[in-house]
Design an enzyme around this catalytic site. Structure first.
Site, PDB file in Angstrom:
ATOM      1  N   TYR A   7       0.823  -1.206   0.000  1.00 54.44           N
ATOM      2  CA  TYR A   7       0.000   0.000   0.000  1.00 54.44           C
ATOM      3  C   TYR A   7       0.862   1.262   0.000  1.00 54.44           C
ATOM      4  O   TYR A   7       0.429   2.314   0.436  1.00 54.44           O
ATOM      5  CB  TYR A   7      -0.921   0.010   1.229  1.00 54.44           C
ATOM      6  CG  TYR A   7      -2.083  -0.963   1.142  1.00 54.44           C
ATOM      7  CD1 TYR A   7      -1.864  -2.334   1.121  1.00 54.44           C
ATOM      8  CD2 TYR A   7      -3.396  -0.515   1.090  1.00 54.44           C
ATOM      9  CE1 TYR A   7      -2.919  -3.232   1.050  1.00 54.44           C
ATOM     10  CE2 TYR A   7      -4.463  -1.407   1.023  1.00 54.44           C
ATOM     11  CZ  TYR A   7      -4.214  -2.762   1.006  1.00 54.44           C
ATOM     12  OH  TYR A   7      -5.275  -3.644   0.941  1.00 54.44           O
ATOM     13  N   LYS A  57       6.162 -13.891   4.257  1.00 55.55           N
ATOM     14  CA  LYS A  57       6.516 -14.719   3.101  1.00 55.55           C
ATOM     15  C   LYS A  57       8.010 -14.541   2.849  1.00 55.55           C
ATOM     16  O   LYS A  57       8.447 -14.193   1.744  1.00 55.55           O
ATOM     17  CB  LYS A  57       5.659 -14.289   1.890  1.00 55.55           C
ATOM     18  CG  LYS A  57       5.776 -15.172   0.670  1.00 55.55           C
ATOM     19  CD  LYS A  57       5.034 -16.492   0.785  1.00 55.55           C
ATOM     20  CE  LYS A  57       5.273 -17.334  -0.446  1.00 55.55           C
ATOM     21  NZ  LYS A  57       4.652 -18.678  -0.360  1.00 55.55           N
ATOM     22  N   ASP A  94       0.891 -18.414   3.164  1.00 55.86           N
ATOM     23  CA  ASP A  94       0.051 -19.439   2.530  1.00 55.86           C
ATOM     24  C   ASP A  94      -0.307 -20.538   3.535  1.00 55.86           C
ATOM     25  O   ASP A  94      -1.448 -20.996   3.609  1.00 55.86           O
ATOM     26  CB  ASP A  94       0.717 -20.012   1.262  1.00 55.86           C
ATOM     27  CG  ASP A  94       2.178 -20.377   1.442  1.00 55.86           C
ATOM     28  OD1 ASP A  94       2.763 -20.081   2.504  1.00 55.86           O
ATOM     29  OD2 ASP A  94       2.750 -20.981   0.513  1.00 55.86           O
ATOM     30  N   ASP A 142      -4.892  -7.595   5.113  1.00 55.03           N
ATOM     31  CA  ASP A 142      -6.152  -7.286   4.432  1.00 55.03           C
ATOM     32  C   ASP A 142      -6.841  -8.592   4.021  1.00 55.03           C
ATOM     33  O   ASP A 142      -8.027  -8.805   4.284  1.00 55.03           O
ATOM     34  CB  ASP A 142      -5.849  -6.411   3.204  1.00 55.03           C
ATOM     35  CG  ASP A 142      -7.101  -6.074   2.416  1.00 55.03           C
ATOM     36  OD1 ASP A 142      -8.113  -5.730   3.049  1.00 55.03           O
ATOM     37  OD2 ASP A 142      -7.059  -6.159   1.172  1.00 55.03           O
ATOM     38  N   ASP A 144     -10.311 -10.757   5.921  1.00 57.91           N
ATOM     39  CA  ASP A 144     -11.560 -11.188   5.273  1.00 57.91           C
ATOM     40  C   ASP A 144     -11.740 -12.691   5.435  1.00 57.91           C
ATOM     41  O   ASP A 144     -12.847 -13.179   5.666  1.00 57.91           O
ATOM     42  CB  ASP A 144     -11.548 -10.830   3.778  1.00 57.91           C
ATOM     43  CG  ASP A 144     -12.190  -9.477   3.490  1.00 57.91           C
ATOM     44  OD1 ASP A 144     -11.941  -8.539   4.275  1.00 57.91           O
ATOM     45  OD2 ASP A 144     -12.927  -9.354   2.496  1.00 57.91           O
TER      46      ASP A 144
HETATM   47  C1  IPM Z   1     -10.107  -2.713   4.145  1.00 56.68           C
HETATM   48  C2  IPM Z   1     -10.387  -2.336   2.720  1.00 56.68           C
HETATM   49  C3  IPM Z   1      -9.417  -1.248   2.283  1.00 56.68           C
HETATM   50  C4  IPM Z   1      -8.018  -1.805   2.363  1.00 56.68           C
HETATM   51  C5  IPM Z   1      -9.701  -0.663   0.878  1.00 56.68           C
HETATM   52  C6  IPM Z   1     -11.118  -0.170   0.750  1.00 56.68           C
HETATM   53  C7  IPM Z   1      -8.751   0.424   0.522  1.00 56.68           C
HETATM   54  O1  IPM Z   1     -10.323  -3.456   1.898  1.00 56.68           O
HETATM   55  O2  IPM Z   1     -10.148  -1.841   5.016  1.00 56.68           O
HETATM   56  O3  IPM Z   1      -9.852  -3.904   4.402  1.00 56.68           O
HETATM   57  O4  IPM Z   1      -7.572  -2.471   1.417  1.00 56.68           O
HETATM   58  O5  IPM Z   1      -7.370  -1.593   3.376  1.00 56.68           O
HETATM   59 MN    MN Z   2     -10.137  -5.356   3.000  1.00 55.09          MN
END
Ligand code: IPM
Ligand code: MN
Length: 320
Positions: free
Chosen positions: A119, A166, A199, A223, A227
């Site tokens: 990022y 990694k 991984d 990130d 999820d």
């Molecule tokens: C998160 C989101 C953000 C990120 C995006 C919207 C920039 O996916 O907060 O997880 O990648 O950090």
């Molecule tokens: Mn995200």
């Protein structure tokens, strides 16, 4: 002055539904909180040419913390647009992204480095688009402070910490992250520390996430894994996060996005935003109220109506 001023940034899509819901829960607590609204997001960009207007930054700076909904991120480059949440993290140097995942017997915390890695924002195309040159910036300073933040979190939990990287492929960048994190953890002999390649971490999480406590990792891995962890514990509906640094101001946001497909229907699950508000309460040292909101929210199913779920949570809140 006593009390706290909270800036509410709805953003786009379902952000406009879940942040007002979280505000109602905060108001029901009878705490000395005041609120102000500020604009950000793609809609704001289309209206004003800036997704995070200076006025919004000033309002955030003048408040004690920010509750942020979600904004719509275009998939291709739009001149002048950069994600407001990335800009807020950068502006307030919110280097630690804390992402708890709780449910189905799992209780873990991902501590995601929030300022660098993939990022870095330094990306350019070469050879007419065939090659993208991306600076994956990893510094000892950022690795050190995120590792320390993770150790401090682990000390308040089950005292287990997994360093995720990694380094077998990204020998310089992940190598530095790994070495620095291992060095920091050596000053915390009360913690059980191990390490996993990212991984393998994904595999083990999917197989059985219950043994995990705190995981610390770089920006993009955090990130993705956050999820994944949300998926293991009941989905994005319960996934909250805190962006914090060493200063007063934090930004608290659900992990989910703006969900344009269901926006405006009153069906969005408000619980991730409400749990993010609970993280905000912790940050402002209202620990009892945070614990109450959390307990009730995890115990309340989403009925398919934002208003009904919110009302159910408020009705179930024990009074102090
Ligand atoms: C998160 C989101 C953000 C990120 C995006 C919207 C920039 O996916 O907060 O997880 O990648 O950090
Ligand atoms: Mn995200």
């Amino acid at each position: 002055m006593s009390g706290h001023l909270i800036t509410l940034i709805n953003g786009d899509g379902i952000g406009k539904e879940v942040i007002p819901a979280a505000r109602r829960v905060l108001e029901a607590l009878d705490l000395p909180l005041t609120f102000q609204d500020a604009d950000a997001g793609f809609g704001t960009f289309e209206r004003s040419g800036d997704a995070l207007p200076l006025e919004t930054i000033r309002l955030c700076e003048a408040s004690d913390s920010i509750l942020f909904g979600a904004t719509q991120s275009p998939l291709s480059k739009v001149a002048g647009y950069r994600s407001p949440i990335l800009r807020l993290r950068q502006h307030f140097d919110l280097f630690a992204n804390l992402r708890p995942a709780v449910g189905n017997g799992v209780d873990l915390l991902i501590v995601r480095e929030n300022t660098e890695g993939m990022y870095s924002g330094r990306e350019r195309l070469e050879d007419g688009g065939a090659t993208a040159i991306l600076d994956r910036v990893i510094t000892a300073r950022a690795s050190e402070r995120i590792a320390r933040a993770a150790c401090e979190q682990a000390q308040r939990r089950r005292r287990k910490l997994t360093i995720v990287h990694k380094a077998n492929v990204l020998k310089e960048t992940c190598g530095l992250f790994r070495q620095t994190a291992l060095m920091v953890t050596s000053a915390y002999p009360d913690l059980a520390v191990d390490e996993l390649l990212v991984d393998t971490a994904a595999l083990k999480l999917v197989q059985d996430a219950r043994p995990f406590d705190v995981l610390v990792t770089t920006n993009l891995f955090g990130d993705i894994l956050s999820d994944l962890a949300a998926g293991l514990t009941g989905g994005l509906g319960l996934a909250a996060s805190a962006n914090v640094g060493s200063g007063r101001i934090g930004v608290f946001e659900p992990v989910h996005g703006s969900a344009p497909d269901i926006a405006g229907q009153g069906t969005a699950d408000p619980r991730a935003a409400i749990l993010s508000a609970a993280l905000l309460l912790d940050h402002l040292s209202y620990a009892d109220q945070a614990a109450r909101v959390r307990a009730v929210t995890y115990a309340t199913p989403h009925t398919g109506s934002t208003a009904a779920t919110t009302a159910g949570i408020i009705a179930a809140l024990p009074t102090a």
